[in-house]
Design a protein around this motif. Sequence first.
Motif, PDB file in Angstrom:
ATOM      1  N   VAL A 138      26.866  23.324  65.991  1.00  0.00           N
ATOM      2  CA  VAL A 138      26.797  23.350  64.530  1.00  0.00           C
ATOM      3  C   VAL A 138      28.012  24.094  63.994  1.00  0.00           C
ATOM      4  O   VAL A 138      28.316  25.200  64.431  1.00  0.00           O
ATOM      5  N   GLN A 139      28.683  23.484  63.044  1.00  0.00           N
ATOM      6  CA  GLN A 139      29.847  24.126  62.449  1.00  0.00           C
ATOM      7  C   GLN A 139      29.773  24.005  60.933  1.00  0.00           C
ATOM      8  O   GLN A 139      29.516  22.917  60.406  1.00  0.00           O
ATOM      9  N   LEU A 140      29.993  25.128  60.273  1.00  0.00           N
ATOM     10  CA  LEU A 140      30.060  25.170  58.817  1.00  0.00           C
ATOM     11  C   LEU A 140      31.418  25.724  58.435  1.00  0.00           C
ATOM     12  O   LEU A 140      31.801  26.801  58.913  1.00  0.00           O
ATOM     13  N   VAL A 141      32.135  25.022  57.580  1.00  0.00           N
ATOM     14  CA  VAL A 141      33.471  25.437  57.189  1.00  0.00           C
ATOM     15  C   VAL A 141      33.553  25.509  55.675  1.00  0.00           C
ATOM     16  O   VAL A 141      33.453  24.484  54.987  1.00  0.00           O
ATOM     17  N   GLU A 142      33.742  26.739  55.182  1.00  0.00           N
ATOM     18  CA  GLU A 142      33.865  26.947  53.742  1.00  0.00           C
ATOM     19  C   GLU A 142      35.315  26.798  53.303  1.00  0.00           C
ATOM     20  O   GLU A 142      36.242  27.076  54.076  1.00  0.00           O
ATOM     21  N   SER A 143      35.496  26.421  52.067  1.00  0.00           N
ATOM     22  CA  SER A 143      36.822  26.339  51.458  1.00  0.00           C
ATOM     23  C   SER A 143      36.693  26.485  49.957  1.00  0.00           C
ATOM     24  O   SER A 143      35.587  26.420  49.411  1.00  0.00           O
ATOM     25  N   GLY A 144      37.842  26.690  49.296  1.00  0.00           N
ATOM     26  CA  GLY A 144      37.853  26.744  47.845  1.00  0.00           C
ATOM     27  C   GLY A 144      37.966  28.129  47.248  1.00  0.00           C
ATOM     28  O   GLY A 144      38.055  28.267  46.030  1.00  0.00           O
ATOM     29  N   GLY A 145      37.939  29.153  48.078  1.00  0.00           N
ATOM     30  CA  GLY A 145      38.085  30.501  47.561  1.00  0.00           C
ATOM     31  C   GLY A 145      39.497  30.768  47.078  1.00  0.00           C
ATOM     32  O   GLY A 145      40.414  29.969  47.278  1.00  0.00           O
ATOM     33  N   GLY A 146      39.665  31.924  46.430  1.00  0.00           N
ATOM     34  CA  GLY A 146      40.982  32.286  45.941  1.00  0.00           C
ATOM     35  C   GLY A 146      40.913  33.378  44.903  1.00  0.00           C
ATOM     36  O   GLY A 146      39.874  34.020  44.718  1.00  0.00           O
ATOM     37  N   LEU A 147      42.026  33.559  44.214  1.00  0.00           N
ATOM     38  CA  LEU A 147      42.146  34.568  43.155  1.00  0.00           C
ATOM     39  C   LEU A 147      41.991  33.876  41.806  1.00  0.00           C
ATOM     40  O   LEU A 147      42.663  32.860  41.549  1.00  0.00           O
ATOM     41  N   VAL A 148      41.127  34.417  40.968  1.00  0.00           N
ATOM     42  CA  VAL A 148      40.887  33.850  39.645  1.00  0.00           C
ATOM     43  C   VAL A 148      40.721  34.978  38.644  1.00  0.00           C
ATOM     44  O   VAL A 148      40.242  36.061  38.992  1.00  0.00           O
ATOM     45  N   GLN A 149      41.123  34.720  37.409  1.00  0.00           N
ATOM     46  CA  GLN A 149      40.977  35.721  36.366  1.00  0.00           C
ATOM     47  C   GLN A 149      39.534  35.777  35.871  1.00  0.00           C
ATOM     48  O   GLN A 149      38.799  34.779  35.963  1.00  0.00           O
ATOM     49  N   PRO A 150      39.125  36.919  35.342  1.00  0.00           N
ATOM     50  CA  PRO A 150      37.785  36.998  34.750  1.00  0.00           C
ATOM     51  C   PRO A 150      37.583  35.902  33.710  1.00  0.00           C
ATOM     52  O   PRO A 150      38.484  35.618  32.912  1.00  0.00           O
ATOM     53  N   GLY A 151      36.407  35.301  33.743  1.00  0.00           N
ATOM     54  CA  GLY A 151      36.105  34.189  32.852  1.00  0.00           C
ATOM     55  C   GLY A 151      36.470  32.839  33.415  1.00  0.00           C
ATOM     56  O   GLY A 151      36.105  31.802  32.836  1.00  0.00           O
ATOM     57  N   GLY A 152      37.162  32.822  34.525  1.00  0.00           N
ATOM     58  CA  GLY A 152      37.595  31.573  35.141  1.00  0.00           C
ATOM     59  C   GLY A 152      36.519  30.931  35.994  1.00  0.00           C
ATOM     60  O   GLY A 152      35.385  31.411  36.072  1.00  0.00           O
ATOM     61  N   SER A 153      36.916  29.835  36.645  1.00  0.00           N
ATOM     62  CA  SER A 153      35.989  29.054  37.457  1.00  0.00           C
ATOM     63  C   SER A 153      36.592  28.743  38.822  1.00  0.00           C
ATOM     64  O   SER A 153      37.820  28.675  38.975  1.00  0.00           O
ATOM     65  N   LEU A 154      35.716  28.549  39.784  1.00  0.00           N
ATOM     66  CA  LEU A 154      36.092  28.085  41.115  1.00  0.00           C
ATOM     67  C   LEU A 154      34.959  27.226  41.645  1.00  0.00           C
ATOM     68  O   LEU A 154      33.800  27.427  41.272  1.00  0.00           O
ATOM     69  N   ARG A 155      35.317  26.295  42.517  1.00  0.00           N
ATOM     70  CA  ARG A 155      34.290  25.538  43.224  1.00  0.00           C
ATOM     71  C   ARG A 155      34.480  25.720  44.720  1.00  0.00           C
ATOM     72  O   ARG A 155      35.526  25.376  45.277  1.00  0.00           O
ATOM     73  N   LEU A 156      33.457  26.265  45.356  1.00  0.00           N
ATOM     74  CA  LEU A 156      33.457  26.418  46.798  1.00  0.00           C
ATOM     75  C   LEU A 156      32.806  25.198  47.440  1.00  0.00           C
ATOM     76  O   LEU A 156      31.886  24.613  46.876  1.00  0.00           O
ATOM     77  N   SER A 157      33.307  24.848  48.620  1.00  0.00           N
ATOM     78  CA  SER A 157      32.737  23.760  49.402  1.00  0.00           C
ATOM     79  C   SER A 157      32.390  24.269  50.794  1.00  0.00           C
ATOM     80  O   SER A 157      33.038  25.192  51.302  1.00  0.00           O
ATOM     81  N   CYS A 158      31.387  23.666  51.393  1.00  0.00           N
ATOM     82  CA  CYS A 158      31.005  23.984  52.759  1.00  0.00           C
ATOM     83  C   CYS A 158      30.694  22.675  53.465  1.00  0.00           C
ATOM     84  O   CYS A 158      29.720  21.999  53.125  1.00  0.00           O
ATOM     85  N   ALA A 159      31.546  22.329  54.405  1.00  0.00           N
ATOM     86  CA  ALA A 159      31.376  21.091  55.156  1.00  0.00           C
ATOM     87  C   ALA A 159      30.657  21.388  56.464  1.00  0.00           C
ATOM     88  O   ALA A 159      31.061  22.283  57.211  1.00  0.00           O
ATOM     89  N   ALA A 160      29.612  20.622  56.729  1.00  0.00           N
ATOM     90  CA  ALA A 160      28.800  20.826  57.928  1.00  0.00           C
ATOM     91  C   ALA A 160      29.034  19.709  58.931  1.00  0.00           C
ATOM     92  O   ALA A 160      29.250  18.553  58.557  1.00  0.00           O
ATOM     93  N   SER A 161      28.982  20.069  60.203  1.00  0.00           N
ATOM     94  CA  SER A 161      29.063  19.079  61.269  1.00  0.00           C
ATOM     95  C   SER A 161      28.127  19.516  62.387  1.00  0.00           C
ATOM     96  O   SER A 161      27.818  20.703  62.530  1.00  0.00           O
ATOM     97  N   GLY A 162      27.676  18.551  63.131  1.00  0.00           N
ATOM     98  CA  GLY A 162      26.788  18.850  64.245  1.00  0.00           C
ATOM     99  C   GLY A 162      25.342  19.045  63.871  1.00  0.00           C
ATOM    100  O   GLY A 162      24.544  19.514  64.694  1.00  0.00           O
ATOM    101  N   VAL A 163      25.001  18.701  62.616  1.00  0.00           N
ATOM    102  CA  VAL A 163      23.629  18.840  62.150  1.00  0.00           C
ATOM    103  C   VAL A 163      23.221  17.587  61.390  1.00  0.00           C
ATOM    104  O   VAL A 163      24.081  16.853  60.885  1.00  0.00           O
ATOM    105  N   THR A 164      21.920  17.375  61.313  1.00  0.00           N
ATOM    106  CA  THR A 164      21.392  16.352  60.411  1.00  0.00           C
ATOM    107  C   THR A 164      21.313  17.020  59.046  1.00  0.00           C
ATOM    108  O   THR A 164      20.292  17.583  58.660  1.00  0.00           O
ATOM    109  N   PHE A 165      22.402  16.954  58.321  1.00  0.00           N
ATOM    110  CA  PHE A 165      22.622  17.803  57.147  1.00  0.00           C
ATOM    111  C   PHE A 165      21.492  17.698  56.137  1.00  0.00           C
ATOM    112  O   PHE A 165      21.042  18.705  55.591  1.00  0.00           O
ATOM    113  N   SER A 166      21.015  16.505  55.899  1.00  0.00           N
ATOM    114  CA  SER A 166      20.028  16.295  54.839  1.00  0.00           C
ATOM    115  C   SER A 166      18.711  17.024  55.115  1.00  0.00           C
ATOM    116  O   SER A 166      17.927  17.253  54.191  1.00  0.00           O
ATOM    117  N   SER A 167      18.462  17.408  56.354  1.00  0.00           N
ATOM    118  CA  SER A 167      17.207  18.069  56.684  1.00  0.00           C
ATOM    119  C   SER A 167      17.300  19.590  56.651  1.00  0.00           C
ATOM    120  O   SER A 167      16.317  20.277  56.931  1.00  0.00           O
TER     121      SER A 167
END
Length: 114
Positions: A1-30
């Motif tokens: 099972v592997q989970l890999v996060e991405s999308g982090g970074g530096l942002v100013q207060p009031g800003g937005s970010l979207r994090l992602s986590c891609a999974a492999s080796g699992v039946t993700f929907s369950s």
Amino acid sequence: VQLVESGGGLVQPGGSLRLSCAASGVTFSSYVMRWYRQAPGKEREWVATIASRDDSTNYADSVKGRFTISRDNAKNTVYLQMSSLKPEDTAVYYCNAFRLLNYWGQGTQVTVSS
């Protein structure tokens, strides 16, 4: 099972970010998928959950109304859309997959600073 996060970074207060986590080796929907975070010198804390069956969601009070968790089972990916970010949201964000056992990603740093 592997989970890999991405999308982090530096942002100013009031800003937005979207994090992602891609999974492999699992039946993700369950798997129940969660986001946690850990700020320097603090314990890891739960942020949000999305269920496996009905995609129902729950949030920590500290992020309710600002963060949105979602999942795309076709892409084996869970997301965390973060808006109206505050300096206190600064932390390493971890993806978690749960079905009988817990699995963790390596984390992605989010820094909210002007």
